[in-house]
Design a protein around this motif. Structure first.
Motif, PDB file in Angstrom:
ATOM      1  N   GLU A   1     -39.071   3.694-105.384  1.00  0.00           N
ATOM      2  CA  GLU A   1     -37.850   4.007-104.625  1.00  0.00           C
ATOM      3  C   GLU A   1     -36.593   3.475-105.307  1.00  0.00           C
ATOM      4  OE1 GLU A   1     -38.216   3.772-100.364  1.00  0.00           O
ATOM      5  OE2 GLU A   1     -40.392   3.940-100.482  1.00  0.00           O
TER       6      GLU A   1
ATOM      7  N   GLU B   1     -46.530   1.257 -89.001  1.00  0.00           N
ATOM      8  CA  GLU B   1     -45.128   1.673 -88.931  1.00  0.00           C
ATOM      9  C   GLU B   1     -44.874   2.717 -90.015  1.00  0.00           C
ATOM     10  OE1 GLU B   1     -42.854  -1.857 -89.849  1.00  0.00           O
ATOM     11  OE2 GLU B   1     -43.864  -2.124 -91.781  1.00  0.00           O
TER      12      GLU B   1
ATOM     13  N   ARG C   1     -33.948  10.295 -90.726  1.00  0.00           N
ATOM     14  CA  ARG C   1     -33.598   8.939 -91.189  1.00  0.00           C
ATOM     15  C   ARG C   1     -32.280   9.028 -91.955  1.00  0.00           C
ATOM     16  NH1 ARG C   1     -38.011   6.605 -95.276  1.00  0.00           N
ATOM     17  NH2 ARG C   1     -39.011   5.780 -93.411  1.00  0.00           N
TER      18      ARG C   1
ATOM     19  N   HIS D   1     -32.038   9.662 -96.038  1.00  0.00           N
ATOM     20  CA  HIS D   1     -33.457   9.931 -96.324  1.00  0.00           C
ATOM     21  C   HIS D   1     -33.657  10.550 -97.712  1.00  0.00           C
ATOM     22  CE1 HIS D   1     -37.358  11.723 -94.385  1.00  0.00           C
ATOM     23  NE2 HIS D   1     -37.615  10.975 -95.439  1.00  0.00           N
TER      24      HIS D   1
ATOM     25  N   ASN E   1     -45.850   5.918-103.168  1.00  0.00           N
ATOM     26  CA  ASN E   1     -46.363   5.592-101.821  1.00  0.00           C
ATOM     27  C   ASN E   1     -47.873   5.399-101.828  1.00  0.00           C
ATOM     28  OD1 ASN E   1     -43.730   6.967-101.345  1.00  0.00           O
ATOM     29  ND2 ASN E   1     -44.285   6.620 -99.210  1.00  0.00           N
TER      30      ASN E   1
ATOM     31  N   LEU F   1     -45.810   6.112 -92.469  1.00  0.00           N
ATOM     32  CA  LEU F   1     -46.144   7.482 -92.031  1.00  0.00           C
ATOM     33  C   LEU F   1     -47.629   7.684 -91.708  1.00  0.00           C
ATOM     34  CD1 LEU F   1     -45.059  10.476 -91.710  1.00  0.00           C
ATOM     35  CD2 LEU F   1     -46.064  10.854 -93.963  1.00  0.00           C
TER      36      LEU F   1
ATOM     37  N   ARG G   1     -43.387  12.980-101.099  1.00  0.00           N
ATOM     38  CA  ARG G   1     -43.801  11.680-101.641  1.00  0.00           C
ATOM     39  C   ARG G   1     -45.031  11.918-102.514  1.00  0.00           C
ATOM     40  NH1 ARG G   1     -39.464  10.964 -99.917  1.00  0.00           N
ATOM     41  NH2 ARG G   1     -38.687   9.327 -98.509  1.00  0.00           N
TER      42      ARG G   1
ATOM     43  N   TYR H   1     -39.463  13.334 -89.275  1.00  0.00           N
ATOM     44  CA  TYR H   1     -38.022  13.211 -89.511  1.00  0.00           C
ATOM     45  C   TYR H   1     -37.497  14.486 -90.191  1.00  0.00           C
ATOM     46  CZ  TYR H   1     -38.699   8.057 -89.093  1.00  0.00           C
ATOM     47  OH  TYR H   1     -38.999   6.774 -88.685  1.00  0.00           O
TER      48      TYR H   1
ATOM     49  N   ASN I   1     -44.168  15.919 -96.115  1.00  0.00           N
ATOM     50  CA  ASN I   1     -44.651  15.186 -94.933  1.00  0.00           C
ATOM     51  C   ASN I   1     -45.390  16.086 -93.956  1.00  0.00           C
ATOM     52  OD1 ASN I   1     -43.495  12.912 -96.011  1.00  0.00           O
ATOM     53  ND2 ASN I   1     -41.586  13.121 -94.852  1.00  0.00           N
TER      54      ASN I   1
ATOM     55  N   PRO J   1     -43.864  12.094 -84.736  1.00  0.00           N
ATOM     56  CA  PRO J   1     -42.433  12.282 -85.023  1.00  0.00           C
ATOM     57  C   PRO J   1     -42.139  12.585 -86.487  1.00  0.00           C
ATOM     58  CG  PRO J   1     -42.932   9.933 -84.801  1.00  0.00           C
ATOM     59  CD  PRO J   1     -44.228  10.668 -84.574  1.00  0.00           C
TER      60      PRO J   1
ATOM     61  N   TYR K   1     -37.624   4.827 -82.348  1.00  0.00           N
ATOM     62  CA  TYR K   1     -37.842   6.227 -81.961  1.00  0.00           C
ATOM     63  C   TYR K   1     -37.135   6.659 -80.682  1.00  0.00           C
ATOM     64  CZ  TYR K   1     -41.251   6.183 -85.696  1.00  0.00           C
ATOM     65  OH  TYR K   1     -41.847   6.071 -86.933  1.00  0.00           O
TER      66      TYR K   1
HETATM   67  P1  TYD Z   1     -42.744   5.841 -95.031  1.00  0.00           P
HETATM   68  O1  TYD Z   1     -44.206   5.728 -94.780  1.00  0.00           O
HETATM   69  O2  TYD Z   1     -41.809   5.041 -94.171  1.00  0.00           O
HETATM   70  O3  TYD Z   1     -42.515   5.523 -96.569  1.00  0.00           O
HETATM   71  P2  TYD Z   1     -41.165   5.681 -97.483  1.00  0.00           P
HETATM   72  O4  TYD Z   1     -40.016   6.008 -96.636  1.00  0.00           O
HETATM   73  O5  TYD Z   1     -41.052   4.304 -98.062  1.00  0.00           O
HETATM   74  O6  TYD Z   1     -41.491   6.742 -98.471  1.00  0.00           O
HETATM   75  O7  TYD Z   1     -42.323   7.348 -94.892  1.00  0.00           O
HETATM   76  C1  TYD Z   1     -42.920   8.356 -95.693  1.00  0.00           C
HETATM   77  C2  TYD Z   1     -42.226   9.671 -95.382  1.00  0.00           C
HETATM   78  O8  TYD Z   1     -42.505  10.021 -94.023  1.00  0.00           O
HETATM   79  C3  TYD Z   1     -40.708   9.581 -95.489  1.00  0.00           C
HETATM   80  O9  TYD Z   1     -40.219  10.826 -95.990  1.00  0.00           O
HETATM   81  C4  TYD Z   1     -40.250   9.403 -94.044  1.00  0.00           C
HETATM   82  C5  TYD Z   1     -41.284  10.187 -93.254  1.00  0.00           C
HETATM   83  N1  TYD Z   1     -41.575   9.686 -91.883  1.00  0.00           N
HETATM   84  C6  TYD Z   1     -41.510  10.573 -90.800  1.00  0.00           C
HETATM   85  O10 TYD Z   1     -41.255  11.773 -90.946  1.00  0.00           O
HETATM   86  N2  TYD Z   1     -41.786  10.083 -89.555  1.00  0.00           N
HETATM   87  C7  TYD Z   1     -42.065   8.770 -89.329  1.00  0.00           C
HETATM   88  O11 TYD Z   1     -42.274   8.379 -88.140  1.00  0.00           O
HETATM   89  C8  TYD Z   1     -42.129   7.882 -90.446  1.00  0.00           C
HETATM   90  C9  TYD Z   1     -42.458   6.425 -90.258  1.00  0.00           C
HETATM   91  C10 TYD Z   1     -41.882   8.390 -91.714  1.00  0.00           C
END
Ligand code: TYD
Ligand code: NAD
Length: 359
Positions: free
Chosen positions: A136, A198, A291, A294, A189, A200, A224, A217, A259, A215, A351
């Motif tokens: 990242e 917490e 986010r 993002h 990842n 994904l 990823r 985003y 995702n 959920p 959330y």
């Molecule tokens: P995450 O597991 O938080 O890892 P990172 O942001 O460090 O890559 O998130 C992975 C992807 O999933 C990221 O694009 C954000 C998305 N995401 C959602 O869509 N919903 C969620 O509830 C979470 C936690 C992440």
């Protein structure tokens, strides 16, 4: 047998690393962990009677404690996994990330360097400080950009990524300024057993099992590069044993997925492994407010570690995801322990005010 001082070893990747290190006789382990919200002390309960494993509760920034541990155990390497690691939390509480990831890493480096300077020549030559970092730090890619290489300029976008970038720069500076024997790995990842729900993949597994909304985003098209955690652990061990000093290595799964695809696969597997009458898990998908900041896409070019050290990921995404989901199904006590009051408060905080964009 070598000895490693592992920091943050009750967390997701550190605990998998320690289990592998003990099982495969890589080293005796001293595990220094602060036991933040992200750690379940029961994670390594199976090592309780292992004489080659010692747990110490503490902070990497506690210089007196760290120098005592270095003096007492004389490790061959320090492997720094300890970090605040969740992007969403870094948006809400960035100071915790600066404190552990920047100041904590600085204190750990400084204390380790002082110890190393006092070692006898053969021990000093053997000593290593391996810093575990993330892809990242390189920022976000568009669909047509080529994957991150070790010489891609740093462009961190979240407070998490910026704090990891800061720590990477300090590690680099300790090599160039003092000749301190550092190594840095930047990985994509990870997924696998023992990840705090917490992130994904475990969040979606547990929500889907409990019939709760999933959920997503934004539009769910963020990409990823997913790597099975044990492949990451193997890469870290290989870098530690074989790399030239001061090197950095990118580590990735050659496995870019958006995702929506990842969550769809989790739903399919759970419908097979743990069917619930009348429920298709994909009906739980819920698009929510994105986010802030993002990152759209991460991708890793891991040709350097393949060329220099012969490392490649062994697990494929389908089998790795199946193993991961099976682990969460087989470990309800661990799951119950992490779904505590503070976890529920986090879920509420992160959330509750993301309005539903479309269900
Ligand atoms: P995450 O597991 O938080 O890892 P990172 O942001 O460090 O890559 O998130 C992975 C992807 O999933 C990221 O694009 C954000 C998305 N995401 C959602 O869509 N919903 C969620 O509830 C979470 C936690 C992440
Ligand atoms: P995690 O959040 O699951 O675990 C972090 C561990 O560090 C916890 O046990 C916590 O108690 C401990 N810790 C936090 N602050 C500490 C401090 N000040 N002193 C001592 N211990 C402390 O994280 P993870 O997913 O296992 O990530 C481990 C490392 O790998 C991190 O440095 C992270 O940046 C990096 N990384 C993670 C991923 C990923 O996908 N999870 C990918 C690439 C790199």
């Amino acid at each position: 047998m070598q000895t490693f001082l592992v920091t943050g070893g009750i967390g997701f990747i550190g605990s998998n690393f320690i289990l592998k290190a003990r099982k495969e006789n890589w080293a005796n382990i001293i595990n220094l962990d602060k036991l933040t919200y992200a750690s379940n002390p029961q994670t390594l309960a199976e090592l309780e009677d292992d004489p080659g494993y010692t747990f110490v509760r503490g902070d990497i920034a506690e210089t007196t404690l760290v120098s005592q541990l270095l003096e007492q155990y004389q490790p061959d390497a320090v492997i720094n996994f300890a970090a605040e690691s969740h992007v969403d939390r870094s948006i809400i509480s960035p100071l915790d990330f600066v404190q552990t990831n920047v100041v904590g890493t600085f204190q750990l480096l400084e204390t380790s360097k002082s110890h190393w300077e006092k070692l006898s020549p053969p021990k000093r030559d053997r000593f290593r400080f391996l810093h575990v970092s993330t892809d990242e730090v390189y920022g976000s890619l568009s669909p047509s950009d080529s994957a991150f290489r070790e010489d891609t300029p740093y462009a961190p976008n979240s407070p998490y990524a910026a704090s990891k970038a800061g720590s990477d720069h300090l590690v680099r500076a300790y090599y160039h300024t003092y000749g301190f024997p550092v190594l840095t790995t930047n990985c994509s990842n990870n997924y696998g057993p023992r990840q705090f729900p917490e992130k994904l993949i475990p969040l979606m597994i547990l929500n889907a099992l409990n019939g709760k909304p999933l959920p997503i985003y934004g539009d769910g098209q963020n990409v990823r590069d997913w790597l099975y955690v044990e492949d990451h652990c193997d890469a870290i061990y290989l870098v530690l044993q074989q790399s030239q000093l001061g090197e950095t290595y990118n580590i990735g799964g050659n496995n870019e997925q958006n995702n929506l695809t990842v969550v769809g696969k989790i739903c399919e597997i759970l419908d097979q492994l743990a069917p619930q009458a009348g429920l298709s898990r994909s009906s739980l998908l819920t698009f929510v407010k994105d986010r802030p900041g993002h990152d759209r896409r991460y991708a890793i070019d891991c040709s350097k570690i393949k060329r220099d050290l012969g490392w490649e990921p062994k697990e494929n995404f389908e089998s790795g995801l199946l193993k991961t989901i099976q682990w969460y199904l087989d470990n309800p006590v661990w799951v119950e322990q992490v779904l505590s009051g503070s976890y529920r408060q986090w879920i509420e905080k992160n959330y509750s005010d993301r309005e539903i964009v479309r269900g």
